[in-house]
Design a protein around this motif. Structure first.
Motif, PDB file in Angstrom:
ATOM      1  N   GLU A  88       0.831  -1.207   0.000  1.00 43.18           N
ATOM      2  CA  GLU A  88       0.000   0.000   0.000  1.00 43.18           C
ATOM      3  C   GLU A  88       0.864   1.255   0.000  1.00 43.18           C
ATOM      4  O   GLU A  88       0.605   2.199  -0.750  1.00 43.18           O
ATOM      5  N   LEU A  89       1.885   1.261   0.836  1.00 39.14           N
ATOM      6  CA  LEU A  89       2.766   2.431   0.911  1.00 39.14           C
ATOM      7  C   LEU A  89       3.533   2.645  -0.392  1.00 39.14           C
ATOM      8  O   LEU A  89       3.676   3.789  -0.853  1.00 39.14           O
ATOM      9  N   LEU A  90       4.007   1.560  -0.997  1.00 36.22           N
ATOM     10  CA  LEU A  90       4.698   1.693  -2.281  1.00 36.22           C
ATOM     11  C   LEU A  90       3.748   2.226  -3.361  1.00 36.22           C
ATOM     12  O   LEU A  90       4.149   3.030  -4.207  1.00 36.22           O
ATOM     13  N   GLY A  91       2.501   1.784  -3.316  1.00 31.28           N
ATOM     14  CA  GLY A  91       1.506   2.302  -4.256  1.00 31.28           C
ATOM     15  C   GLY A  91       1.268   3.788  -4.064  1.00 31.28           C
ATOM     16  O   GLY A  91       1.143   4.545  -5.028  1.00 31.28           O
ATOM     17  N   GLN A  92       1.202   4.223  -2.806  1.00 28.47           N
ATOM     18  CA  GLN A  92       1.028   5.649  -2.528  1.00 28.47           C
ATOM     19  C   GLN A  92       2.219   6.449  -3.027  1.00 28.47           C
ATOM     20  O   GLN A  92       2.053   7.531  -3.602  1.00 28.47           O
ATOM     21  N   ILE A  93       3.418   5.923  -2.823  1.00 30.92           N
ATOM     22  CA  ILE A  93       4.623   6.613  -3.311  1.00 30.92           C
ATOM     23  C   ILE A  93       4.585   6.707  -4.833  1.00 30.92           C
ATOM     24  O   ILE A  93       4.862   7.769  -5.411  1.00 30.92           O
ATOM     25  N   ARG A  94       4.231   5.600  -5.495  1.00 26.02           N
ATOM     26  CA  ARG A  94       4.141   5.604  -6.958  1.00 26.02           C
ATOM     27  C   ARG A  94       3.111   6.621  -7.436  1.00 26.02           C
ATOM     28  O   ARG A  94       3.360   7.375  -8.379  1.00 26.02           O
ATOM     29  N   ASP A  95       1.955   6.670  -6.757  1.00 24.58           N
ATOM     30  CA  ASP A  95       0.920   7.620  -7.146  1.00 24.58           C
ATOM     31  C   ASP A  95       1.402   9.053  -6.978  1.00 24.58           C
ATOM     32  O   ASP A  95       1.136   9.913  -7.819  1.00 24.58           O
ATOM     33  N   LEU A  96       2.106   9.323  -5.897  1.00 22.35           N
ATOM     34  CA  LEU A  96       2.616  10.673  -5.672  1.00 22.35           C
ATOM     35  C   LEU A  96       3.662  11.049  -6.711  1.00 22.35           C
ATOM     36  O   LEU A  96       3.688  12.184  -7.191  1.00 22.35           O
ATOM     37  N   GLN A  97       4.515  10.112  -7.053  1.00 22.29           N
ATOM     38  CA  GLN A  97       5.547  10.397  -8.045  1.00 22.29           C
ATOM     39  C   GLN A  97       4.928  10.603  -9.420  1.00 22.29           C
ATOM     40  O   GLN A  97       5.393  11.446 -10.184  1.00 22.29           O
ATOM     41  N   ALA A  98       3.891   9.863  -9.730  1.00 22.61           N
ATOM     42  CA  ALA A  98       3.265   9.970 -11.042  1.00 22.61           C
ATOM     43  C   ALA A  98       2.559  11.309 -11.212  1.00 22.61           C
ATOM     44  O   ALA A  98       2.468  11.836 -12.314  1.00 22.61           O
ATOM     45  N   GLU A  99       2.057  11.876 -10.122  1.00 14.53           N
ATOM     46  CA  GLU A  99       1.306  13.136 -10.205  1.00 14.53           C
ATOM     47  C   GLU A  99       2.198  14.333 -10.465  1.00 14.53           C
ATOM     48  O   GLU A  99       1.744  15.357 -10.947  1.00 14.53           O
ATOM     49  N   TRP A 100       3.457  14.274 -10.141  1.00 17.96           N
ATOM     50  CA  TRP A 100       4.326  15.447 -10.205  1.00 17.96           C
ATOM     51  C   TRP A 100       5.104  15.485 -11.518  1.00 17.96           C
ATOM     52  O   TRP A 100       6.259  15.136 -11.587  1.00 17.96           O
ATOM     53  N   THR A 101       4.416  15.960 -12.560  1.00 23.40           N
ATOM     54  CA  THR A 101       5.105  16.170 -13.826  1.00 23.40           C
ATOM     55  C   THR A 101       5.842  17.499 -13.746  1.00 23.40           C
ATOM     56  O   THR A 101       5.625  18.306 -12.835  1.00 23.40           O
ATOM     57  N   GLU A 102       6.694  17.744 -14.709  1.00 19.68           N
ATOM     58  CA  GLU A 102       7.472  18.992 -14.729  1.00 19.68           C
ATOM     59  C   GLU A 102       6.537  20.207 -14.836  1.00 19.68           C
ATOM     60  O   GLU A 102       6.746  21.221 -14.175  1.00 19.68           O
ATOM     61  N   ASP A 103       5.479  20.075 -15.644  1.00 21.84           N
ATOM     62  CA  ASP A 103       4.513  21.181 -15.777  1.00 21.84           C
ATOM     63  C   ASP A 103       3.789  21.438 -14.461  1.00 21.84           C
ATOM     64  O   ASP A 103       3.563  22.588 -14.078  1.00 21.84           O
ATOM     65  N   ALA A 104       3.410  20.358 -13.769  1.00 23.76           N
ATOM     66  CA  ALA A 104       2.704  20.513 -12.493  1.00 23.76           C
ATOM     67  C   ALA A 104       3.611  21.173 -11.463  1.00 23.76           C
ATOM     68  O   ALA A 104       3.175  22.046 -10.705  1.00 23.76           O
ATOM     69  N   ILE A 105       4.871  20.790 -11.452  1.00 24.06           N
ATOM     70  CA  ILE A 105       5.812  21.398 -10.502  1.00 24.06           C
ATOM     71  C   ILE A 105       5.971  22.884 -10.803  1.00 24.06           C
ATOM     72  O   ILE A 105       5.965  23.718  -9.891  1.00 24.06           O
ATOM     73  N   GLN A 106       6.092  23.229 -12.074  1.00 23.70           N
ATOM     74  CA  GLN A 106       6.226  24.638 -12.469  1.00 23.70           C
ATOM     75  C   GLN A 106       4.977  25.429 -12.096  1.00 23.70           C
ATOM     76  O   GLN A 106       5.057  26.539 -11.564  1.00 23.70           O
ATOM     77  N   ARG A 107       3.804  24.839 -12.356  1.00 21.66           N
ATOM     78  CA  ARG A 107       2.542  25.515 -12.039  1.00 21.66           C
ATOM     79  C   ARG A 107       2.415  25.738 -10.529  1.00 21.66           C
ATOM     80  O   ARG A 107       2.057  26.830 -10.081  1.00 21.66           O
ATOM     81  N   ILE A 108       2.746  24.732  -9.744  1.00 19.36           N
ATOM     82  CA  ILE A 108       2.643  24.854  -8.289  1.00 19.36           C
ATOM     83  C   ILE A 108       3.644  25.868  -7.759  1.00 19.36           C
ATOM     84  O   ILE A 108       3.328  26.661  -6.866  1.00 19.36           O
ATOM     85  N   SER A 109       4.837  25.886  -8.330  1.00 16.33           N
ATOM     86  CA  SER A 109       5.838  26.872  -7.907  1.00 16.33           C
ATOM     87  C   SER A 109       5.360  28.291  -8.208  1.00 16.33           C
ATOM     88  O   SER A 109       5.516  29.201  -7.382  1.00 16.33           O
ATOM     89  N   THR A 110       4.763  28.474  -9.374  1.00 18.90           N
ATOM     90  CA  THR A 110       4.240  29.792  -9.742  1.00 18.90           C
ATOM     91  C   THR A 110       3.097  30.184  -8.812  1.00 18.90           C
ATOM     92  O   THR A 110       3.044  31.329  -8.322  1.00 18.90           O
ATOM     93  N   GLU A 111       2.180  29.255  -8.552  1.00 16.10           N
ATOM     94  CA  GLU A 111       1.071  29.536  -7.635  1.00 16.10           C
ATOM     95  C   GLU A 111       1.583  29.854  -6.234  1.00 16.10           C
ATOM     96  O   GLU A 111       1.067  30.748  -5.556  1.00 16.10           O
ATOM     97  N   ASN A 112       2.615  29.156  -5.802  1.00 12.79           N
ATOM     98  CA  ASN A 112       3.191  29.400  -4.485  1.00 12.79           C
ATOM     99  C   ASN A 112       3.775  30.811  -4.421  1.00 12.79           C
ATOM    100  O   ASN A 112       3.565  31.526  -3.433  1.00 12.79           O
ATOM    101  N   SER A 113       4.485  31.226  -5.467  1.00 10.74           N
ATOM    102  CA  SER A 113       5.044  32.587  -5.495  1.00 10.74           C
ATOM    103  C   SER A 113       3.927  33.619  -5.478  1.00 10.74           C
ATOM    104  O   SER A 113       4.017  34.629  -4.764  1.00 10.74           O
ATOM    105  N   THR A 114       2.881  33.375  -6.242  1.00  8.99           N
ATOM    106  CA  THR A 114       1.742  34.304  -6.278  1.00  8.99           C
ATOM    107  C   THR A 114       1.086  34.394  -4.901  1.00  8.99           C
ATOM    108  O   THR A 114       0.764  35.492  -4.431  1.00  8.99           O
ATOM    109  N   LEU A 115       0.895  33.251  -4.252  1.00  3.86           N
ATOM    110  CA  LEU A 115       0.284  33.246  -2.925  1.00  3.86           C
ATOM    111  C   LEU A 115       1.163  33.964  -1.904  1.00  3.86           C
ATOM    112  O   LEU A 115       0.652  34.685  -1.033  1.00  3.86           O
ATOM    113  N   LYS A 116       2.484  33.802  -2.004  1.00  7.44           N
ATOM    114  CA  LYS A 116       3.390  34.514  -1.091  1.00  7.44           C
ATOM    115  C   LYS A 116       3.259  36.028  -1.271  1.00  7.44           C
ATOM    116  O   LYS A 116       3.228  36.772  -0.292  1.00  7.44           O
TER     117      LYS A 116
END
Length: 157
Positions: A88-116
């Motif tokens: 179960e834990l390995l599946g959760q890790i895999r799911d978390l890793q699969a969700e973080w594409t380069e575009d998603a990381i960039q979008r979240i970083s931009t949103e984080n800067s905007t929120l700050k």
């Protein structure tokens, strides 16, 4: 030439110290492995069996020769539960890793800067409003005193 005392093979072995218990337990495992080697069991199978035996001994918490079928069932159930949890834990890790594409990381970083920036702006606005509130309260106190003075003058005339 002197005579040595030899233990009779028919007499039960008397184990006294924890080290003697460990040594005897190791001797039992060694004899099992030697018997398997003599029967032609492959090394990979022996390695797997050996790790299972040692895991069973650790889980048991008492001498291995005191184990019964219920101990094996309990150990098996515990190992299955742990393997299920690990899966179960390995599946959760895999799911978390699969969700973080380069575009998603960039979008979240931009949103984080905007929120700050937004938090900084809201903090500054809050500070300004706080200062205005203090000034309004000060003015209100001054006006209250002024009204009280005027009422006193009217009452005195």
């Amino acid at each position: 030439m002197s005579l040595a005392v030899v233990r009779s093979l028919g007499a039960p072995r008397q184990l006294q110290t924890p080290q003697e218990f460990e040594d005897f337990e190791q001797e039992i495992v060694d004899q099992y492995l030697l018997a398997c080697l003599g029967a032609g069991v492959e090394d990979t199978t022996l390695n797997s069996d050996c790790s299972v035996v040692f895991e069973f001994i650790r889980f048991l918490g008492r001498p291995v020769w005191a184990a019964g079928p219920e101990d094996a069932k309990a150990t098996h159930a515990e190992i299955l539960a742990q393997l299920t949890r690990i899966g179960e834990l390995l599946g959760q890790i895999r799911d978390l890793q699969a969700e973080w594409t380069e575009d998603a990381i960039q979008r979240i970083s931009t949103e984080n800067s905007t929120l700050k920036q937004w938090v900084r702006q809201l903090t500054a606005d809050n500070r300004t409003l706080d200062e205005r509130l203090k000034a309004a309260r000060s003015n209100l106190r001054f006006q209250d005193r002024r009204v009280a003075d005027l009422e006193a003058q009217i009452a005195g005339t």
